[in-house]
Design a protein around this motif. Structure first.
Motif, PDB file in Angstrom:
ATOM      1  N   GLN A 161       0.832  -1.220   0.000  1.00  0.00           N
ATOM      2  CA  GLN A 161       0.000   0.000   0.000  1.00  0.00           C
ATOM      3  C   GLN A 161       0.866   1.270   0.000  1.00  0.00           C
ATOM      4  O   GLN A 161       0.547   2.255  -0.660  1.00  0.00           O
ATOM      5  CB  GLN A 161      -0.916   0.001   1.240  1.00  0.00           C
ATOM      6  CG  GLN A 161      -1.951   1.115   1.237  1.00  0.00           C
ATOM      7  CD  GLN A 161      -2.907   1.006   0.042  1.00  0.00           C
ATOM      8  OE1 GLN A 161      -3.373  -0.110  -0.297  1.00  0.00           O
ATOM      9  NE2 GLN A 161      -3.176   2.141  -0.586  1.00  0.00           N
ATOM     10  N   LEU A 162       1.976   1.209   0.712  1.00  0.00           N
ATOM     11  CA  LEU A 162       2.892   2.367   0.718  1.00  0.00           C
ATOM     12  C   LEU A 162       3.434   2.641  -0.673  1.00  0.00           C
ATOM     13  O   LEU A 162       3.495   3.799  -1.125  1.00  0.00           O
ATOM     14  CB  LEU A 162       4.050   2.134   1.695  1.00  0.00           C
ATOM     15  CG  LEU A 162       3.704   2.181   3.194  1.00  0.00           C
ATOM     16  CD1 LEU A 162       4.929   1.799   4.031  1.00  0.00           C
ATOM     17  CD2 LEU A 162       3.218   3.566   3.587  1.00  0.00           C
ATOM     18  N   GLN A 163       3.830   1.579  -1.393  1.00  0.00           N
ATOM     19  CA  GLN A 163       4.380   1.758  -2.727  1.00  0.00           C
ATOM     20  C   GLN A 163       3.320   2.235  -3.695  1.00  0.00           C
ATOM     21  O   GLN A 163       3.591   3.083  -4.570  1.00  0.00           O
ATOM     22  CB  GLN A 163       5.002   0.436  -3.217  1.00  0.00           C
ATOM     23  CG  GLN A 163       6.201  -0.024  -2.399  1.00  0.00           C
ATOM     24  CD  GLN A 163       7.303   0.989  -2.388  1.00  0.00           C
ATOM     25  OE1 GLN A 163       7.534   1.697  -3.374  1.00  0.00           O
ATOM     26  NE2 GLN A 163       8.002   1.090  -1.246  1.00  0.00           N
ATOM     27  N   LEU A 164       2.082   1.677  -3.540  1.00  0.00           N
ATOM     28  CA  LEU A 164       1.005   2.127  -4.439  1.00  0.00           C
ATOM     29  C   LEU A 164       0.692   3.609  -4.189  1.00  0.00           C
ATOM     30  O   LEU A 164       0.466   4.369  -5.148  1.00  0.00           O
ATOM     31  CB  LEU A 164      -0.236   1.274  -4.194  1.00  0.00           C
ATOM     32  CG  LEU A 164      -0.150  -0.208  -4.630  1.00  0.00           C
ATOM     33  CD1 LEU A 164      -1.412  -0.953  -4.238  1.00  0.00           C
ATOM     34  CD2 LEU A 164       0.103  -0.318  -6.129  1.00  0.00           C
ATOM     35  N   ASP A 165       0.688   4.024  -2.931  1.00  0.00           N
ATOM     36  CA  ASP A 165       0.438   5.454  -2.627  1.00  0.00           C
ATOM     37  C   ASP A 165       1.544   6.340  -3.182  1.00  0.00           C
ATOM     38  O   ASP A 165       1.288   7.461  -3.674  1.00  0.00           O
ATOM     39  CB  ASP A 165       0.336   5.653  -1.112  1.00  0.00           C
ATOM     40  CG  ASP A 165      -0.918   5.005  -0.534  1.00  0.00           C
ATOM     41  OD1 ASP A 165      -1.848   4.742  -1.309  1.00  0.00           O
ATOM     42  OD2 ASP A 165      -0.943   4.780   0.711  1.00  0.00           O
ATOM     43  N   ALA A 166       2.777   5.847  -3.120  1.00  0.00           N
ATOM     44  CA  ALA A 166       3.893   6.628  -3.646  1.00  0.00           C
ATOM     45  C   ALA A 166       3.778   6.813  -5.138  1.00  0.00           C
ATOM     46  O   ALA A 166       4.024   7.906  -5.674  1.00  0.00           O
ATOM     47  CB  ALA A 166       5.212   5.964  -3.281  1.00  0.00           C
ATOM     48  N   VAL A 167       3.374   5.719  -5.858  1.00  0.00           N
ATOM     49  CA  VAL A 167       3.201   5.831  -7.319  1.00  0.00           C
ATOM     50  C   VAL A 167       2.084   6.816  -7.627  1.00  0.00           C
ATOM     51  O   VAL A 167       2.192   7.668  -8.527  1.00  0.00           O
ATOM     52  CB  VAL A 167       2.913   4.443  -7.915  1.00  0.00           C
ATOM     53  CG1 VAL A 167       2.544   4.564  -9.382  1.00  0.00           C
ATOM     54  CG2 VAL A 167       4.142   3.545  -7.765  1.00  0.00           C
ATOM     55  N   ALA A 168       0.978   6.738  -6.897  1.00  0.00           N
ATOM     56  CA  ALA A 168      -0.153   7.655  -7.132  1.00  0.00           C
ATOM     57  C   ALA A 168       0.272   9.113  -6.890  1.00  0.00           C
ATOM     58  O   ALA A 168      -0.094  10.029  -7.643  1.00  0.00           O
ATOM     59  CB  ALA A 168      -1.316   7.271  -6.246  1.00  0.00           C
ATOM     60  N   HIS A 169       1.049   9.358  -5.813  1.00  0.00           N
ATOM     61  CA  HIS A 169       1.506  10.726  -5.506  1.00  0.00           C
ATOM     62  C   HIS A 169       2.423  11.244  -6.604  1.00  0.00           C
ATOM     63  O   HIS A 169       2.352  12.439  -6.988  1.00  0.00           O
ATOM     64  CB  HIS A 169       2.230  10.717  -4.162  1.00  0.00           C
ATOM     65  CG  HIS A 169       2.769  12.061  -3.759  1.00  0.00           C
ATOM     66  ND1 HIS A 169       1.938  13.100  -3.391  1.00  0.00           N
ATOM     67  CD2 HIS A 169       4.051  12.530  -3.707  1.00  0.00           C
ATOM     68  CE1 HIS A 169       2.667  14.157  -3.121  1.00  0.00           C
ATOM     69  NE2 HIS A 169       3.970  13.823  -3.289  1.00  0.00           N
TER      70      HIS A 169
ATOM     71  N   ALA B 185       1.272  15.271 -13.102  1.00  0.00           N
ATOM     72  CA  ALA B 185       0.106  15.814 -13.802  1.00  0.00           C
ATOM     73  C   ALA B 185      -0.154  17.272 -13.437  1.00  0.00           C
ATOM     74  O   ALA B 185      -0.471  18.101 -14.298  1.00  0.00           O
ATOM     75  CB  ALA B 185      -1.118  14.952 -13.492  1.00  0.00           C
ATOM     76  N   VAL B 186      -0.023  17.615 -12.170  1.00  0.00           N
ATOM     77  CA  VAL B 186      -0.358  18.984 -11.702  1.00  0.00           C
ATOM     78  C   VAL B 186       0.874  19.898 -11.724  1.00  0.00           C
ATOM     79  O   VAL B 186       0.799  21.064 -12.104  1.00  0.00           O
ATOM     80  CB  VAL B 186      -0.953  18.914 -10.287  1.00  0.00           C
ATOM     81  CG1 VAL B 186      -1.252  20.311  -9.763  1.00  0.00           C
ATOM     82  CG2 VAL B 186      -2.218  18.086 -10.297  1.00  0.00           C
TER      83      VAL B 186
END
Length: 618
Positions: free
Chosen positions: A51-59, A65-66
């Motif tokens: 979950q930590l790695q998935l959150d890091a990829v999303a961030h 993007a922004v």
């Protein structure tokens, strides 16, 4: 161009951060694979790490993007790069992320591992596209910096040229002009080509050169004029100084006025002059002194109203001086009924100059100069005569004040004489008068006992009155010269010893104090005489001690061992006591302190103290 290079640098820095974040996607995708391949025994820890790695990829995807202007993190705005980023983001959300979540739930990671090569390929393509965009922007940045270098060189050359044209060349021209002025060449003028500061300087230089040229052309004449002015002023100062020295010499008013007129007649080539003093109450002028006037004119004008002559008009408010070139044509000032034939005109004078005599804004009179021809008085001469009138006014006022001072001194001394006569001789004569009345009554009634008692009293009273007269005569004749103060003190004490049988000691300690002024010495001597007289009359003492000390303060004391007196009783009697009022008044005249002390049966003392600040310079 500087703004453009700054903007490019900022964009390149943001693109570099984008390259780093894009490259981190591959690393985080591989870490997810490592987490999925962990043993099942540690499934809880695996789910947390996943979950930590998935959150890091999303961030990371969100940041790309922004963007982040503060970091800075900026994905290039090129359309192809944006399309490629959408492809990476879409593949992650639609393929890789669901596969990772499925592998986390079932433990089957083959699907996710199969998606990794495609994700890495898309990410590498995005990184290369950003690098290519950065390379093109770097080329533009270098070109802009080269352009800046060229512009700097060209701008420096242009500024050097413009500085020379605008500043250095005008300064050189101004320097050349100033050097010519230093060589006393005032013919060079600077061209005024601009309206800036150098144009103002050139205009000022030209004006300075014009004025210096004019000054040098007329310098000799100006020097001559200034020299004449200085000579005139020095002569006026010398005249004022000599006149002031003459007016300060001791003389009476008539002698002083005559000398004043003789001097101003010679200075201004006048044929006649006069001085008149003003009586404010009667509005009359009295002739004090004259030069060049006939005896008939002096007799006629020895006293006249201020409206009867030109000399009186200056004494009135509003005028300080008048100069009349033809006195025969000025009769409008005369009093009603006065003849139009002016006296000075009959004497052969055609012109007159009248000036005011004043002191401290008070008009004391007028003085006039008479001329047989037209009067020519320049402004400097008029100012000088006005100043001379002020000097004469001060001298007259001083003479009057001196006379008043002498009169006041005489009045004061007469007052002291009257007090002395009243307090000594008058009281003695009054006592004798009473005793004579008693004697007359005793003779009428043939009372021999009373007659025998009164006769010794009469004899004693006559002797005391005679002694008082001798003391008063001695005091009236007292006059001190410089240096005989101590001798006068000794003479006073010796005379007291001869008059009485008292043992009298004199102790004089003159110390380091300055000598007293003659007028203060005389007052001290009078106070000593009066104090000894009171001792002789009232104390019945055996010994008297007189001490004089002249240190910083002057002190004199007279002490006796006689009967003394009651201080309260003397205070109640006030100034009626014999001699005390005279001593107090003399002490007050010299601003000294007089202290009286006594004890019944134990003697009395008189102490005189003159503070140092009240001394008068001898």
């Amino acid at each position: 161009m500087i703004t453009c290079t700054l903007w490019l640098s900022w964009r390149l820095e943001g693109a570099g951060a984008a390259i780093n974040d894009t490259g981190s996607l591959r690393m985080r995708a591989q870490r997810i694979a490592v987490v999925l391949l962990q043993p099942a025994a540690s499934s809880k820890q695996r789910r947390q790490d996943l979950q930590l790695q998935l959150d890091a990829v999303a961030h990371t995807l969100q940041g790309l993007a922004v963007g982040d202007a503060q970091r800075p993190l900026l994905l290039p705005s090129h359309e192809a790069i944006r399309t490629q980023f959408k492809a990476v983001e879409s593949f992650w959300l639609q393929v890789a992320l669901p596969a990772a979540e499925h592998a986390n739930e079932t433990g089957q990671s083959q699907t996710y591992l199969a998606s990794l090569p495609r994700l890495a390929e898309l990410t590498d393509t995005l990184v290369k596209m950003i690098e290519q965009d950065n390379a093109s922007k770097t080329t533009v940045l270098r070109a802009a910096q080269g352009g800046l270098a060229v512009l700097a060189v060209l701008g420096t050359i242009a500024m050097i040229y413009l500085l020379y044209v605008w500043i250095i060349a005008p300064v050189h021209k101004l320097r050349d002009g100033l050097q010519s002025v230093a060589r006393h060449n005032f013919s060079i003028r600077l061209p005024v080509e601009t309206r800036d500061e150098f144009g103002v300087l050139a205009t000022g230089y030209n004006q300075m050169a014009d004025e210096l040229e004019d000054l040098y052309k007329g310098l000799e004449q100006r020097v001559t004029e200034k020299t004449q002015q200085l000579a005139t002023q020095n002569a006026e100062i010398s005249i004022l100084y000599d006149m002031a020295a003459f007016l300060n010499q001791p003389s009476d008013i008539e002698t002083m006025s005559a000398g004043f007129l003789q001097r101003i007649v010679g200075l201004f080539d006048a044929q006649g002059a006069s001085i008149r003093t003003l009586d404010r109450e009667r509005q009359h002028l009295s002739l004090v002194a004259s030069v060049g006037l006939s005896q008939a004119l002096i007799e006629e004008e020895h006293c006249m109203h201020v409206h009867d002559c030109h000399c009186g008009s200056v004494a009135m408010p509003g005028k300080k001086l008048i100069v009349i070139r033809d006195v025969s044509q000025t009769t409008d000032f005369l009093s009603k009924g006065k003849s139009n034939d002016i006296n000075c005109h009959r004497e052969g004078f055609s012109s007159v100059a009248v000036f005011r005599i004043s002191a401290r804004e008070n008009v004391l009179g007028t003085f006039s100069l008479h001329f047989t021809g037209p009067a020519e008085l320049p402004d400097s001469g008029r100012r000088l005569l006005e100043s001379l009138g002020s000097l004469l006014g001060v001298a007259l006022e001083n003479r009057r004040l001196e006379a008043q001072s002498r009169e006041l001194a005489v009045v004061q001394e007469r007052n002291l004489v009257a007090q002395g006569l009243h307090d000594s001789l008058a009281q003695g004569l009054n006592f004798l008068n009473l005793q004579l009345q008693l004697l007359e009554e005793a003779v009428v009634h043939q009372k021999q006992a009373e007659i025998d008692e009164i006769l010794p009293l009469l004899r004693t009273g006559v002797q005391e009155s005679y002694q008082d007269v001798r003391e008063l005569l001695t005091n009236f004749r007292s006059k001190l010269e410089r240096g005989d103060f101590i001798a006068a003190l000794e003479d006073t004490v010796k005379r007291f010893r001869r008059q009485t049988s008292m043992q009298t000691a004199l102790d004089v300690q003159y110390g380091q104090g300055a000598p007293l002024a003659p007028e203060q010495q005389l007052q001290v001597l009078f106070i000593l005489q009066e104090a000894l007289s009171n001792v002789r009359k009232h104390s019945e003492a055996q010994s008297v001690q007189v001490r004089v000390s002249n240190d910083r303060d002057f002190t004199m004391s007279v002490r006796d061992d006689g009967l003394g007196y009651d201080s309260a009783e003397v205070s109640e009697r006030g100034d009626a006591h014999v001699g005390l009022r005279i001593m107090r008044e003399r002490a007050a005249r010299m601003n000294a302190h007089l202290e009286l002390a006594a004890t019944p049966g134990k003697g009395a003392s008189v102490v005189l103290r003159l503070p140092v600040q009240e001394r008068i310079a001898a």
